[in-house]
Design a protein around this motif. Structure first.
Motif, PDB file in Angstrom:
ATOM      1  N   GLU A 107       8.289   7.103  -8.009  1.00  0.00           N
ATOM      2  CA  GLU A 107       7.728   8.450  -8.065  1.00  0.00           C
ATOM      3  C   GLU A 107       8.654   9.485  -7.444  1.00  0.00           C
ATOM      4  O   GLU A 107       8.787  10.598  -7.958  1.00  0.00           O
ATOM      5  N   HIS A 108       9.313   9.134  -6.330  1.00  0.00           N
ATOM      6  CA  HIS A 108      10.175  10.116  -5.672  1.00  0.00           C
ATOM      7  C   HIS A 108      11.464  10.368  -6.456  1.00  0.00           C
ATOM      8  O   HIS A 108      12.209  11.298  -6.121  1.00  0.00           O
ATOM      9  N   GLY A 126       0.228  16.564 -13.228  1.00  0.00           N
ATOM     10  CA  GLY A 126      -0.742  15.717 -12.554  1.00  0.00           C
ATOM     11  C   GLY A 126      -0.532  14.233 -12.785  1.00  0.00           C
ATOM     12  O   GLY A 126      -1.152  13.406 -12.112  1.00  0.00           O
ATOM     13  N   LYS A 127       0.321  13.877 -13.731  1.00  0.00           N
ATOM     14  CA  LYS A 127       0.588  12.467 -14.027  1.00  0.00           C
ATOM     15  C   LYS A 127       2.026  12.107 -13.688  1.00  0.00           C
ATOM     16  O   LYS A 127       2.676  11.327 -14.397  1.00  0.00           O
ATOM     17  N   ARG A 128       2.520  12.658 -12.599  1.00  0.00           N
ATOM     18  CA  ARG A 128       3.918  12.433 -12.226  1.00  0.00           C
ATOM     19  C   ARG A 128       4.205  10.960 -11.965  1.00  0.00           C
ATOM     20  O   ARG A 128       5.226  10.427 -12.409  1.00  0.00           O
ATOM     21  N   ARG A 129       3.320  10.306 -11.249  1.00  0.00           N
ATOM     22  CA  ARG A 129       3.585   8.902 -10.897  1.00  0.00           C
ATOM     23  C   ARG A 129       3.615   8.011 -12.135  1.00  0.00           C
ATOM     24  O   ARG A 129       4.506   7.170 -12.283  1.00  0.00           O
ATOM     25  N   HIS A 132       4.269  16.569  -0.254  1.00  0.00           N
ATOM     26  CA  HIS A 132       3.371  15.443   0.035  1.00  0.00           C
ATOM     27  C   HIS A 132       3.732  14.202  -0.766  1.00  0.00           C
ATOM     28  O   HIS A 132       3.167  13.126  -0.522  1.00  0.00           O
ATOM     29  N   LYS A 133       4.648  14.317  -1.730  1.00  0.00           N
ATOM     30  CA  LYS A 133       5.105  13.164  -2.498  1.00  0.00           C
ATOM     31  C   LYS A 133       6.354  12.528  -1.893  1.00  0.00           C
ATOM     32  O   LYS A 133       6.808  11.490  -2.386  1.00  0.00           O
ATOM     33  N   VAL A 168       8.219  15.863   4.693  1.00  0.00           N
ATOM     34  CA  VAL A 168       7.130  15.065   4.144  1.00  0.00           C
ATOM     35  C   VAL A 168       5.811  15.427   4.821  1.00  0.00           C
ATOM     36  O   VAL A 168       5.753  15.638   6.029  1.00  0.00           O
ATOM     37  N   LEU A 169       4.765  15.530   3.999  1.00  0.00           N
ATOM     38  CA  LEU A 169       3.417  15.826   4.478  1.00  0.00           C
ATOM     39  C   LEU A 169       2.449  14.784   3.932  1.00  0.00           C
ATOM     40  O   LEU A 169       2.781  14.038   3.004  1.00  0.00           O
ATOM     41  N   GLY A 170       1.256  14.765   4.511  1.00  0.00           N
ATOM     42  CA  GLY A 170       0.307  13.729   4.144  1.00  0.00           C
ATOM     43  C   GLY A 170      -0.561  14.060   2.950  1.00  0.00           C
ATOM     44  O   GLY A 170      -0.916  13.176   2.174  1.00  0.00           O
ATOM     45  N   THR A 171      -0.923  15.336   2.774  1.00  0.00           N
ATOM     46  CA  THR A 171      -1.874  15.697   1.726  1.00  0.00           C
ATOM     47  C   THR A 171      -1.380  16.917   0.963  1.00  0.00           C
ATOM     48  O   THR A 171      -0.511  17.663   1.426  1.00  0.00           O
ATOM     49  N   GLU A 172      -1.968  17.136  -0.200  1.00  0.00           N
ATOM     50  CA  GLU A 172      -1.609  18.305  -1.006  1.00  0.00           C
ATOM     51  C   GLU A 172      -2.080  19.595  -0.333  1.00  0.00           C
ATOM     52  O   GLU A 172      -1.415  20.637  -0.445  1.00  0.00           O
ATOM     53  N   SER A 173      -3.210  19.551   0.365  1.00  0.00           N
ATOM     54  CA  SER A 173      -3.689  20.750   1.050  1.00  0.00           C
ATOM     55  C   SER A 173      -2.692  21.187   2.121  1.00  0.00           C
ATOM     56  O   SER A 173      -2.455  22.384   2.306  1.00  0.00           O
TER      57      SER A 173
END
Length: 763
Positions: free
Chosen positions: A331-332, A318-321, A610-611, A587-592
């Motif tokens: 981040e990528h 959860g703290k990847r960034r 999403h990232k 690439v997607l916009g959201t985690e959902s």
């Protein structure tokens, strides 16, 4: 020679400017002209004609000169302001000014946090956000203890003030007593009474000298203290990079820092997880034991991190960034997964900027002799982050590729189809519901090629899938018969009647969102609406067809490939997306959306489409499933796919066509605009002279559903009326009287009249 006197002008008389000029001209002798005058000299009695007055030439107004000077000054000012040296001076001033101002804020914040419980509250809030209530309680206890200790120090200081004053008085009295004792001793020795106060006077002189010295050194000392304070503020601002980005010097020092064990440990310690920081601090070996060996992996390094007790892998994921920034990476450029070992996170850290470099061309382009094998071969799709080639098995696997628009979805899906097309046994049936020619090179390769976004194209795509379901049913029945005869599974699938059939639907969200509805005519002649062709609900014919192929198709070599945008429950039903063996996402916009695309388990284990960066990571896929070889315990892999442009795709398609013979592609689905209504109605009449209008419409819908699927009786009547063959009430061939029928004679007459008009226009 004196000038003639000019009579004074009476007061109030106004003379014209030309009168003064004439007076001065008469008094001044005219210079002799160098050009011979051809006019005869005037005699004394002749009258000299009055010369016309020339308009006076006004002098250039002074405002023009002033304006020119202002423009020149403005040009010089602009040149001075935009000069490189001026910009450099401004940049240096802004940079160091930013260091001073930002450093002041840093020092003030540091002092404030050192004297208050601000840090404790911030860490408590972070612990609560992470769900670590034990750490939150610990930080609350620390804050309460800090407040109590600060209160005790203040009370103690208040109580010490009288004591300090009393001690100062006693110390002064003791010192004066000692000085008097020394003075008495001196007076006794020298027998001089004034020696009693001599030590006291000497002490007073010493104090006076000290005050004089302090008064002299106070100015320089204050200046040095001020310089030291400014230097401290500058260092604080420089360390925290508080200057504006445009004013800082261009340097890649932070980006080029190599990844070492100490950097990894420091980055983990600074994540803001109390249990992790405490565990690292308590390790005797500097936390080196929590790191596995750092391995070179493609354009980066890979390391396994074993977390201390009390720290979960979800907290780190959860703290990847923040972890990437602590490692001096974007981040990528940091990817984390969960390996089979418990309480372990596997981190892959890219070299700075390496992921922005393109990968090489596809082997399909560079190797003209490449072949494909559906059963045992693997398609070259791209490279993983380690730089290794990614090979994909397509044998009996349903596939779904999703992502945002214009990120390379069609190119990624088409690359696999181009490789599979090199196997001449594979049959393709393709529906491109975008219809801009991305799949045009498959004409002559696919037996069905539908291109277009309209409801008619959705109907055609639905029927294509339903025909695949019918073919699947025939193969299942045949498999039962052959199995009853003792055929093995491998022998059955090797039979030509079980050739691989791949149903490809690109832009499938068009089908899931279509409102096209089936129309049919009942036995009583009424036109009714049936099940919808498209849609995401259970009654959708397209959805049901895909679901049936997912359920049983792979056993008889019938598979579906879908490409879709913006995965939601409306654009991609749950039952449809979960029936695929290979699930890939750009690439997607959201985690959902990421969870819908690749599944909850893959996202929980670190998959993060999403990232990815929209527009920068085109063609980069997060792939989950069993078609790609994955590391043990790793549910997904990030693939940078090879891009095959249109010209290269056409060349590969030509090589595939050379391996096949006799394929006729069904490319043109009928539409209402392309149908000759009179001819189709004449065919629907058959041998009858008069057929009831409702029966004619039923025959048209059943024979030409693309053109007449949405028609009703008034549509057919309107078309025939415009052609001059309007249905009329008469006796039908079945003996019914008083019903509206279509007359064969009127239809034939209308066709003949149209042909005659065409011939006249040609002549």
């Amino acid at each position: 020679m004196t000038e003639p006197a000019v009579e004074p002008t009476p007061l109030g008389t106004v003379h014209h400017l030309d009168d003064h000029r004439a007076t001065r001209a008469a008094a001044t002798p005219m210079p002799t002209s160098l050009v011979k005058d051809t006019a005869p000299p005037a005699s004394v009695g002749d009258t000299i004609p009055e010369q016309p007055r020339q308009p006076a030439v006004d002098a250039k107004p002074p405002s023009s000169e002033r304006l020119r000077r202002m423009r020149r000054a403005a040009r010089w000012g602009h040149r001075l302001a935009t000069h490189d040296r001026t910009r450099g001076v401004v940049r240096v001033a802004a940079r160091h000014g930013g260091y001073f101002v930002g450093g002041t804020g840093v020092v003030i914040k540091r002092a404030w946090e050192g004297r208050t419980v601000a840090v404790h509250h911030r860490m408590r809030a972070m612990a609560l956000a992470a769900g670590d209530h034990a750490a939150a309680a610990e930080w609350q206890d620390r804050a309460d203890r800090f407040r109590r200790e600060r209160h005790d120090r203040r009370i103690e200081l208040i109580h010490k003030v009288p004591t300090m004053a009393k001690s100062a008085a006693i110390g002064t009295a003791a010192a004066e007593g000692a000085l008097l004792l020394v003075g008495i001793c001196m007076a006794v020795h020298d027998r001089e009474l004034h020696d009693v106060v001599a030590p006291t006077l000497a002490a007073i002189d010493a104090v006076r000298a000290l005050c004089w010295f302090v008064g002299i050194a106070w100015g320089p000392a204050l200046g040095l203290a001020l310089l030291a304070g400014l230097a401290h503020l500058w260092r604080a601002g420089h360390k925290h990079e508080t200057a504006p980005a445009w004013a800082r010097p261009a340097s890649a020092a932070a980006e080029d820092i190599p990844i070492t064990p100490s950097i990894v440990v420091k980055a983990l310690s600074d994540l803001g997880i109390p249990a992790l920081k405490k565990g690292i601090k308590e390790m005797a070996d500097g936390a080196a034991g929590m790191l596995g060996p750092i391995r070179l992996a493609g354009c980066g390094i890979e390391v396994d991190v074993t977390l201390p007790s009390g720290v979960s892998t979800e907290e780190i994921l959860g703290k990847r960034r923040k972890l990437a920034e602590n490692l001096n990476r974007h981040e990528h450029e940091l990817h984390m997964t969960i390996p089979p070992m418990p309480r372990t996170v596997r981190m892959w850290i890219a070299d700075s900027g390496a992921l922005d470099e393109p990968i090489g061309p596809s082997p399909l382009v560079t190797d003209p002799d490449m072949t494909a094998d559906y059963t045992s071969g693997r398609a070259p799709w791209g490279q993983d982050l380690r730089g290794d080639t990614v090979l994909t098995s397509l044998f009996q696997r349903h596939m779904l590729i999703t992502g945002l628009s214009n990120q390379g979805k069609t190119a990624s899906l088409r690359a696999l189809a181009l490789w599979l097309a090199l196997d001449p046994r594979v049959e393709f049936r393709i529906a491109d519901l975008k219809g801009v020619g991305d799949w045009q090179m498959f004409e002559g390769l696919a037996t069905v090629l539908i291109q277009g976004p309209t409801d008619e194209h959705v109907i055609a795509a639905t029927e294509m899938v339903e025909e695949g379901v019918a073919e699947m049913g025939r193969r299942i029945d045949l498999m039962r018969e052959l199995s009853a005869k003792g055929w093995s599974q491998d022998k059955i699938l090797a039979d030509p009647r079980f050739i691989p059939l791949v149903l490809i639907v690109d832009e499938a969200q068009v089908a899931y969102g279509s409102g096209a509805v089936e129309t049919y005519v009942t036995d009583s002649g009424a036109v009714r609406k049936g099940a919808p062709y498209g849609g995401s609900k259970a009654d959708s014919r397209y959805f049901q067809g895909v679901k049936k192929v997912h359920d049983q198709g792979r056993a008889v070599n019938v598979t579906t490939w879908e490409g879709t945008q913006d995965p939601t429950n409306e654009n991609l039903p749950k039952r449809s997306r979960e029936g695929n063996h290979i699930r890939a996402s750009l690439v997607l916009g959201t985690e959902s959306q990421a969870r819908m695309a690749v599944g909850d388990s893959a996202v929980d284990a670190g998959a993060a489409p999403h990232k990815l960066r929209q527009g920068l990571d085109k063609g980069t896929l997060v792939v989950a499933g069993d078609g790609i070889k994955l590391a043990p315990g790793q549910p997904s892999v990030t693939v940078r796919t090879h891009f095959i442009d249109g010209d290269a795709a056409k060349e590969i398609a030509q090589r595939a066509k050379a391996r096949r013979t006799g394929i006729q592609t069904q490319t043109a689905e009928e539409t209402a605009q392309d149908v000759d209504h009179l001819t189709t109605v004449l065919e629907a009449l058959g041998d009858g002279k008069r057929i009831q209008t409702q029966e004619v419409l039923r025959r048209l819908i059943s024979k030409h559903p693309h053109a007449y699927g949405g028609w009703e009786l008034h549509d057919l009547t309107r078309v025939l009326r415009e052609a001059g063959a309007e249905p009329k009430a008469t006796r039908a061939d079945n003996g019914k009287t008083g019903v509206v029928c279509v007359s064969r004679a009127l239809i034939e007459a209308a066709i003949e009249l149209r042909e005659d008009a065409t011939e006249d226009d040609t002549e």
